[in-house]
Motif scaffolding. Structure first.
Motif, mmCIF file in Angstrom:
data_model
loop_
_atom_site.group_PDB
_atom_site.id
_atom_site.type_symbol
_atom_site.label_atom_id
_atom_site.label_comp_id
_atom_site.label_asym_id
_atom_site.label_seq_id
_atom_site.Cartn_x
_atom_site.Cartn_y
_atom_site.Cartn_z
ATOM 1 N N SER A 212 5.968 39.277 24.179
ATOM 2 C CA SER A 212 6.751 38.819 25.320
ATOM 3 C C SER A 212 6.669 39.817 26.474
ATOM 4 C CB SER A 212 8.208 38.601 24.923
ATOM 5 O OG SER A 212 8.788 39.812 24.458
ATOM 6 N N THR A 213 6.751 39.290 27.683
ATOM 7 C CA THR A 213 6.750 40.097 28.896
ATOM 8 C C THR A 213 8.034 40.922 28.996
ATOM 9 O OG1 THR A 213 5.385 38.447 30.014
ATOM 10 C CG2 THR A 213 6.657 39.931 31.432
ATOM 11 N N ASP A 214 7.944 42.073 29.633
ATOM 12 C CA ASP A 214 9.110 42.932 29.852
ATOM 13 C C ASP A 214 10.273 42.110 30.397
ATOM 14 O OD1 ASP A 214 10.814 44.764 31.711
ATOM 15 O OD2 ASP A 214 9.706 46.168 30.451
ATOM 16 N N VAL A 215 11.449 42.278 29.798
ATOM 17 C CA VAL A 215 12.620 41.478 30.159
ATOM 18 C C VAL A 215 12.975 41.645 31.636
ATOM 19 C CG1 VAL A 215 15.102 41.200 29.770
ATOM 20 C CG2 VAL A 215 13.556 41.423 27.827
ATOM 21 N N ARG A 216 12.827 42.845 32.184
ATOM 22 C CA ARG A 216 13.167 43.070 33.590
ATOM 23 C C ARG A 216 12.289 42.226 34.516
ATOM 24 N NH1 ARG A 216 12.955 49.401 32.327
ATOM 25 N NH2 ARG A 216 11.332 48.475 31.011
ATOM 26 N N ALA A 217 11.011 42.106 34.170
ATOM 27 C CA ALA A 217 10.113 41.268 34.967
ATOM 28 C C ALA A 217 10.470 39.787 34.817
ATOM 29 C CB ALA A 217 8.668 41.511 34.548
ATOM 30 N N LEU A 218 10.863 39.396 33.608
ATOM 31 C CA LEU A 218 11.232 37.996 33.395
ATOM 32 C C LEU A 218 12.506 37.631 34.156
ATOM 33 C CD1 LEU A 218 10.484 37.434 29.604
ATOM 34 C CD2 LEU A 218 9.283 36.456 31.565
ATOM 35 N N ARG A 219 13.448 38.562 34.258
ATOM 36 C CA ARG A 219 14.674 38.283 35.016
ATOM 37 C C ARG A 219 14.349 38.017 36.486
ATOM 38 N NH1 ARG A 219 17.203 43.188 32.356
ATOM 39 N NH2 ARG A 219 18.126 42.423 30.403
ATOM 40 N N GLU A 220 13.356 38.749 37.019
ATOM 41 C CA GLU A 220 12.966 38.523 38.404
ATOM 42 C C GLU A 220 12.262 37.174 38.569
ATOM 43 O OE1 GLU A 220 10.698 41.762 39.914
ATOM 44 O OE2 GLU A 220 12.247 43.265 39.518
ATOM 45 N N LEU A 221 11.456 36.797 37.559
ATOM 46 C CA LEU A 221 10.750 35.524 37.623
ATOM 47 C C LEU A 221 11.682 34.334 37.418
ATOM 48 C CD1 LEU A 221 7.523 36.319 35.544
ATOM 49 C CD2 LEU A 221 7.604 35.712 37.964
ATOM 50 N N HIS A 222 12.734 34.539 36.589
ATOM 51 C CA HIS A 222 13.610 33.428 36.209
ATOM 52 C C HIS A 222 15.079 33.852 36.329
ATOM 53 C CE1 HIS A 222 10.158 31.194 34.624
ATOM 54 N NE2 HIS A 222 9.744 32.337 34.101
ATOM 55 N N PRO A 223 15.569 34.069 37.536
ATOM 56 C CA PRO A 223 16.959 34.511 37.714
ATOM 57 C C PRO A 223 17.971 33.478 37.232
ATOM 58 C CG PRO A 223 15.980 33.887 39.813
ATOM 59 C CD PRO A 223 14.861 33.917 38.823
ATOM 60 N N GLU A 224 17.543 32.232 37.056
ATOM 61 C CA GLU A 224 18.448 31.175 36.610
ATOM 62 C C GLU A 224 18.669 31.184 35.102
ATOM 63 O OE1 GLU A 224 14.474 29.762 35.571
ATOM 64 O OE2 GLU A 224 15.314 30.848 37.285
ATOM 65 N N ASN A 225 17.884 31.963 34.379
ATOM 66 C CA ASN A 225 17.947 31.951 32.914
ATOM 67 C C ASN A 225 19.015 32.925 32.425
ATOM 68 O OD1 ASN A 225 17.395 32.389 30.079
ATOM 69 N ND2 ASN A 225 15.415 31.425 30.418
ATOM 70 N N ALA A 226 20.130 32.388 31.950
ATOM 71 C CA ALA A 226 21.258 33.223 31.515
ATOM 72 C C ALA A 226 20.943 33.995 30.235
ATOM 73 C CB ALA A 226 22.501 32.355 31.307
ATOM 74 N N ASP A 233 17.081 45.625 28.149
ATOM 75 C CA ASP A 233 15.774 45.817 28.766
ATOM 76 C C ASP A 233 14.692 46.093 27.728
ATOM 77 O OD1 ASP A 233 17.106 45.527 31.152
ATOM 78 O OD2 ASP A 233 16.976 47.658 31.723
ATOM 79 N N GLU A 234 15.091 46.600 26.555
ATOM 80 C CA GLU A 234 14.136 46.968 25.515
ATOM 81 C C GLU A 234 13.710 45.778 24.650
ATOM 82 O OE1 GLU A 234 12.837 49.936 24.971
ATOM 83 O OE2 GLU A 234 14.046 51.200 26.305
ATOM 84 N N ALA A 235 14.357 44.631 24.815
ATOM 85 C CA ALA A 235 14.105 43.498 23.926
ATOM 86 C C ALA A 235 12.662 43.016 24.043
ATOM 87 C CB ALA A 235 15.060 42.357 24.231
ATOM 88 N N ARG A 236 12.043 42.764 22.880
ATOM 89 C CA ARG A 236 10.651 42.321 22.854
ATOM 90 C C ARG A 236 10.420 41.457 21.626
ATOM 91 N NH1 ARG A 236 6.872 43.453 26.959
ATOM 92 N NH2 ARG A 236 7.224 45.698 26.807
ATOM 93 N N LEU A 237 9.593 40.430 21.793
ATOM 94 C CA LEU A 237 9.196 39.551 20.696
ATOM 95 C C LEU A 237 7.682 39.601 20.513
ATOM 96 C CD1 LEU A 237 11.341 36.363 21.319
ATOM 97 C CD2 LEU A 237 11.042 37.416 19.071
ATOM 98 N N ILE A 238 7.254 39.531 19.254
ATOM 99 C CA ILE A 238 5.844 39.317 18.927
ATOM 100 C C ILE A 238 5.805 38.072 18.049
ATOM 101 C CG2 ILE A 238 3.747 40.299 17.944
ATOM 102 C CD1 ILE A 238 4.933 43.041 18.325
ATOM 103 N N VAL A 239 4.922 37.130 18.378
ATOM 104 C CA VAL A 239 4.947 35.823 17.720
ATOM 105 C C VAL A 239 3.531 35.313 17.486
ATOM 106 C CG1 VAL A 239 7.185 35.189 18.725
ATOM 107 C CG2 VAL A 239 5.089 34.602 19.941
#
Length: 276
Positions: A212-226, A233-239
């Motif tokens: 998964s992409t860095d959470v901070r970058a995802l928040r900027e891309l998707h500010p609507e996602n609660a 900020d450290e959260a990461r997934l591998i799938v």
């Protein structure tokens, strides 16, 4: 083959990973889109760390989509590290001891892939396991033998190097028996503090794996996602397969590579098996 996910970050309810995403691991157990099989119903398992020294494991031999105990567990267990796996057997029996993740002391291990012609190679591979570790092998899978070879070659001290040496040993044994393209693997392993993931195959056409992409970058891309505000900020997934279609959320792990998820800077580096 199989499907799996691994999570590291702020403590989260297992249900948020296992059931709620649009293409969750439970959905993948019936409708895999990137696996060798569409259905992965030969057992399942989850592992988690309440403390780094004491991982919990729950495994079952039925399909994950039909296990009420798994639903109850997922709605109550919260942890900062999870490993979850749904199994499609490559020939070994459907039994609890063959379900992932495998556990030894504070280490968890799970695998998607196979050792080619494992029945032919098994005796020589098992003889490579440290005699002090051998009694802890409970099942009959190639995945568990790979785990104990990694432990034998130093997983507890040098995870990347140990897995490189274990895979090199497997490839060397296979070559002695005239078996080509012997290793196909995506692997996740954890000591309760860090999480390692590996993508490799002898033929260099490895099964799918994404991070998964860095959470901070995802928040900027998707500010609507609660949901992105609820994890650190450290959260990461591998799938094995992306859990949804969020734009910019998923990145393919490079071929013949491994990654480390840890506090601070994560790492991706090349994976190079070392033959004896």
């Amino acid at each position: 083959m199989c499907r799996w996910l691994a999570y590291s970050g702020s403590p989260i309810l297992l249900d948020e990973l296992l059931f709620k995403p649009a293409h969750s691991l439970i959905d993948q157990s019936r409708h895999s889109t990137l696996g060798v099989e569409t259905t992965n119903g030969d057992g399942f398992g989850v592992g988690w760390y309440a403390t780094p020294a004491s991982p919990g494991v729950f495994r079952g031999i039925g399909p994950a989509w039909n296990d009420r105990n798994l639903v109850n567990l997922a709605s109550t267990v919260t942890a900062p590290i999870f490993l979850a796996h749904i199994r499609a057997s490559t020939g070994t029996p459907v039994q609890e001891t063959n379900c992932h993740p495998f556990r030894f002391q504070n280490w968890l291990w799970m695998h998607n892939g196979s050792i080619a012609e494992f029945a032919r190679l098994k005796r020589d591979l098992v003889l490579g396991v440290d005699p002090g570790l051998y009694p802890a092998i409970e099942g009959s899978t190639d995945s568990e033998v790979m785990f104990f070879l990694a432990l034998t070659f130093g997983l507890r001290d040098d995870p990347p190097g140990a897995v490189e040496r274990a895979v090199g040993f497997i490839e060397a044994v296979a070559a002695q028996h005239g078996v080509d393209h012997s290793v196909q693997m995506t692997v996740a392993t954890s000591d309760g503090t860090r999480l390692w993931a590996f993508r490799y195959s002898t033929v260099r056409q490895s099964r799918s794996l994404f991070y998964s992409t860095d959470v901070r970058a995802l928040r900027e891309l998707h500010p609507e996602n609660a949901q992105l505000l609820q994890v650190s900020d450290e959260a990461r997934l591998i799938v094995s397969e992306p859990l949804g279609q969020m734009a910019g959320a998923w990145n393919a792990v490079p071929e013949s590579a491994y990654g480390v998820i840890q506090e601070g800077q994560d790492l991706i580096a090349g994976f190079h098996p070392q033959r004896p």
